[in-house]
Structures are given as C-alpha cells and as structure tokens.
Enzyme design. Sequence first.
Site, short mmCIF file in Angstrom:
data_model
loop_
_atom_site.label_atom_id
_atom_site.label_comp_id
_atom_site.label_asym_id
_atom_site.label_seq_id
_atom_site.Cartn_x
_atom_site.Cartn_y
_atom_site.Cartn_z
N HIS A 121 42.20 36.95 42.77
CA HIS A 121 42.70 36.24 43.95
C HIS A 121 41.56 35.34 44.45
O HIS A 121 40.39 35.67 44.27
CB HIS A 121 43.04 37.30 45.00
CG HIS A 121 43.77 36.81 46.20
ND1 HIS A 121 43.13 36.22 47.27
CD2 HIS A 121 45.08 36.84 46.50
CE1 HIS A 121 44.03 35.92 48.19
NE2 HIS A 121 45.23 36.28 47.75
N ASP A 198 38.44 44.63 44.47
CA ASP A 198 39.43 44.08 45.40
C ASP A 198 40.64 45.02 45.30
O ASP A 198 41.42 44.94 44.36
CB ASP A 198 39.79 42.65 44.98
CG ASP A 198 40.94 42.08 45.81
OD1 ASP A 198 41.51 42.83 46.63
OD2 ASP A 198 41.26 40.89 45.63
N GLN A 201 45.90 45.27 46.18
CA GLN A 201 47.16 45.69 45.57
C GLN A 201 47.08 47.13 45.09
O GLN A 201 48.11 47.76 44.83
CB GLN A 201 47.52 44.77 44.39
CG GLN A 201 47.62 43.30 44.75
CD GLN A 201 48.76 43.02 45.71
OE1 GLN A 201 49.73 43.78 45.80
NE2 GLN A 201 48.65 41.92 46.43
N LYS A 224 49.16 45.03 53.83
CA LYS A 224 49.94 45.27 52.61
C LYS A 224 50.22 46.76 52.44
O LYS A 224 50.85 47.19 51.50
CB LYS A 224 49.16 44.78 51.39
CG LYS A 224 48.91 43.28 51.36
CD LYS A 224 48.15 42.92 50.11
CE LYS A 224 47.39 41.64 50.25
NZ LYS A 224 48.21 40.46 50.07
N CYS A 362 47.65 32.38 45.24
CA CYS A 362 46.20 32.36 45.41
C CYS A 362 45.47 32.71 44.11
O CYS A 362 44.36 33.27 44.15
CB CYS A 362 45.73 33.30 46.52
SG CYS A 362 46.44 32.90 48.11
#
Lengths: 405, 154
Positions: A121, A198, A201, A224, A362
């Site tokens: 991302h 990261d 998700q 999220k 992104c």
Amino acid sequence: MNIDQIKKEFPIFDEKIQNNDLVYLDSANSSQKPKIVVDRINEFYTKQFSNVGRSVHYLAVAATNLYENTRSSVQKYINAKDKNEIVFTKGATEALNLVANTLGQSYLQEGDEVLITELEHHSNYVPWHFLRKSKNIKINFAEINEEGEITLEEIEKKITPKTKLISITHLSNVTGAILPVKEITQLAHSKGIIVVVDGCQGAPHLKLDMQELDCDFYAISCHKMYGPTGLGVLYGKKKWLEELPPYQGGGGMINEVKKDRISYGELPNKYEAGTMATAQVIAFDQSIKFLESIGIENVMKHEADLVEYGQELLQKNNSVKLIGNPKNKGGVLSFTIEGVHPHDIATILDEDGVAIRAGHHCCQILHDKLNIPASARASVGIYNTKEDLDQLNESINNCKKIFNL
Amino acid sequence: MNLKELYQEIILEHGKNPRNLRKTEGFNKDAKGNNPLCGDNVHVYLKLNGQKIVEDASFQGSGCAISMASASIMTDLIKGKNEHEAKEIVEDFLGMIKENPELKSKYLNEDEKTKLMCLSGVKQYPMRVKCATLSWHTMVSAFDEKTEEVKTEN
Ligand SMILES: Cc1ncc(COP(=O)(O)O)c(C=O)c1O
C-alpha cells in the site's frame, strides 16, 4: 456461529441504501461498526467525557483509566509482551510514518537498503521514499509471482548485505495473499535485519500473536477492525520504542521542559504527543470485545469459506478475471472484466446496493506490474454471507448485459 | 438515479470505439491530465492551422466508459472551431455537467448538443463528474500551453 445474528449487531444493515438492502463488500477499505462501538462513543461523550492524563479530577482519572484499559486489551489481543509496546496513532499510516521517521533519524544510514514488496500500500512505500530523498537510502522491491504472492524465497533473493530493514504487508489488500511473516522474520533476524509489518489487512482477519510472529513493528488500522476512524495502533518491541527518538513533539510526551533543555517522557507517552483520539480509543475496547466474543478462529473459518465460495463463483463467470490466485488467501476478491472499466463496474453494482471499490486501491506499483490502470475489488468482513456473493455475481451479470458482453 | 440515463447507447458506443483515439501528426498543442483517484489518464493533442482553427484533435489514454466517450465526443466536435469558440463550448459543457439543464452555446449545432446531453446523466453521480470533465479541462490546458498535468478533483 450465526451470521444473521452477528449482522444484526451492525445498525447499518437496518438501513435501506437507495432503496436496496446493503451488500457491503468494501471491508478491506473500512469495516462497518457494531452498535456497541457506536454506543460507546456516544456514552463516553454524553456521560464520561474528559481529557486523559492531564487533570486530577474524577472524570479525568476515570477517562485515563478507560483509555489505558484499551491499551491493555490490545496488548492481550495481539499477545504483546508489554503494555508499553502499544502506541496509539491516528491510523496505520501514521504508525508506519512514525517507524520510518524515527528509524530514519537514528538508525538507518545513507546507502542502507530497505526491502519492501510490490504488494505494498502507498502508506508502506511513501514513508520509506521520504528516507530515500532525505537520507539516500535505497528501496528494493520483492516481486510477486504468477499467483500474486510474495514467497520466502523471493525475499531471501532480494536481501543483500546492505539490507537493514524489511517492511511488508501481512495480507495484500489487492491479491489477498497472506505473506509468511513469521518465516520472513526468522530469516531477517538471522541476518540482523529489522522487520516492520503493515498489519492493516491482517489484524481484522487473522490470529495475531506478536511474540510468535516476532516482528519488530506491526501497524494496525482500527477502522478496518470494526472500530472507529482516526485511530491506529503501532506495536513496537520495547527495546526499539525505548531506543528510538520521539516522533512528534508537544504536550504529554515530555518529562521536563526548560529553556535550554527538554527531556522526554517514558513509554507509551513518549509517542503520544497532544490530545489523542480519546473517545475512539475507549470505544475500540468494544471492537476487541466484539471480535473476542466471536473468536478469531471462527472469523477466519467463516471468511475462508466466503472467499472460496466467491472465488469459485467468479471463476465460473466468463469475462471476469480474478487478480492473483494465492494458496494462502484472505477475504479479498479483486477482478477485472474485459471491456468494462472498474469504475463503470462499481457504479453499476452500486445501483443494486452492492458496495465495492474500484481504482488502484493505493497500490499503483502493483497495478503497473499487472499492466492494468485499475481493478474492481470485493472484500468481505464477518457480516457477509454467501448470498452477498451471489448478489455480487448477479450484479456483475447485469453489468455485462449493459455493456452487451 | 437511473443507470440507463448514465449508460446510454451512444456513450457505450463511443466508450467502446472512441473516435480520435490516436496522436495527431504534427500537433502543435498538447496537455496531459490525470485523475489520481481513479488512475485514469488522458493526453490531448491539437493541431491549429494558420487561422488558429482546430484542424485536428485527438487523444490517448485509458479510462472508464464515461471518460472515453466524453473525450471521443469532445475531440470530434471541436474540430473546425477556433480557440475562443472551443473555450466557450467547454464552459457551456462544464456548466451543463454541474448544474445547467441545457447547453446554450451558439457554436454548437443541435446534433452536437444532443450528443453532449447524453453525458448529462453523470450529474446524479457526483463521484463520476470528474470522469466526464477530465479531457475538457485537459484541452483548455493544451490551448493555454500549460505544462503541468491537469488533476481533476471534480
Ligand atoms: C494494506 C494497507 N495499509 C495501510 C492502510 C492505511 O491505513 P489507515 O487508513 O489506518 O491509515 C490501508 C488502508 O487503506 C491498507 O489497506
């Protein structure tokens, strides 16, 4: 586990969206919020509000305790060793900027190499790019294979003697690939390389255990994760957070301020300058309770079933082309339709109440690699059902009809 | 909202087979535009003759049906117009896409007005307005010989 029951906990599904029932397939972008989270924000503002960590009056102390409670809940939820390894930020973007900025100030040197992947991302690329500009570090990209995965072998191949840091996504927000983070971390640590993950998700959909993963930093996006916007979490190993310099300066992060010298506060205050997103932090405790009440194993099972079902459905739909086919895949179905631009797909699906995302999500590096300007993406959350995916497929067929395919 | 209004036959047809999707040979004005949110991009080329009349207009790029159709119709009808006329048409078009119920420019004939009105359906889709307007802003930029890329925020 009763999904209909779980869905009822989300007030948005009682709404008609342009006269349709909402088929929400945009959870990779942001998840919907359960009532307990929304109510908690309201309750805090109406009955308990005060700023935290500043005053000694009753409300201030109570709010501070609630705020710190969430920190403890997060620590337990992700199995971090120490409560002070949890830092609140305004989002995963800020968490990643914090890591890049502070490592850039005091650890990374000119000529050092940072290894990221083609799946990243923009928020796990641009902060490193800043260091490329300011410190002359080099950024290398691990490349995806045919299935849209990043393998351990590929990472190993791209490591050089100058690699100081690897920063990778836990789960791709486009191909859905789940990266072998634990193995990558083992490999990296054996070579003295830091690992940043990261986890945007990963956090809402996978079991999190920081001590098992052993990465040095892990960034979480609360919105999220069935939580409020304006909030993120940075997990960082204590030795790093103690060693690294502060990121932002201001109130709350200091120890002593004189005209000629300033000393900084201890963790976690050191990284929480200024008034934080207090209500959001306090409400996020409810998001964790919500996830715990379902159980992450159940979440994972349900979402894996959904992806498998959706993947089969879309594979059978001719003219739909799925992006990536990773063996280990999270709840993301990105696709293109030959002859229909993703934005047209999204607008047409929207007419049926099917909310998906279109664009490059992104991830321009990845779309360039795939040689497509954009893609359509349906992503699932705990409240989705197979019927939602049937509706997705039906609306895709309608889209094909409009475009005479 | 009405999808049929947005995706009229003529838009689908222009979207699928865009006119003037090429690079004008010997062009003397050009500009690039992109839509950072969508990843859509367009490059508009104009060839003006000695009398400052658009002899040829073309574009290259990729985008959704709306943006391709819009660029296709635009490059078709701008041919034969001078800069002043072209800019008035752009103003008229942008006004119509945003709020005006109809087109008013005396430089447009009925057939051209009908074609452009097919794009009026985007009014109901605020997020898609920029798809319809990108090539138009880019053409103005080409006339004005602006070097920086056009970025539509709406
Ligand atoms: C993989 C990934 N990384 C980073 C981000 C940014 O997260 P946030 O919105 O919390 O800043 C997102 C969300 O769009 C994402 O999907």
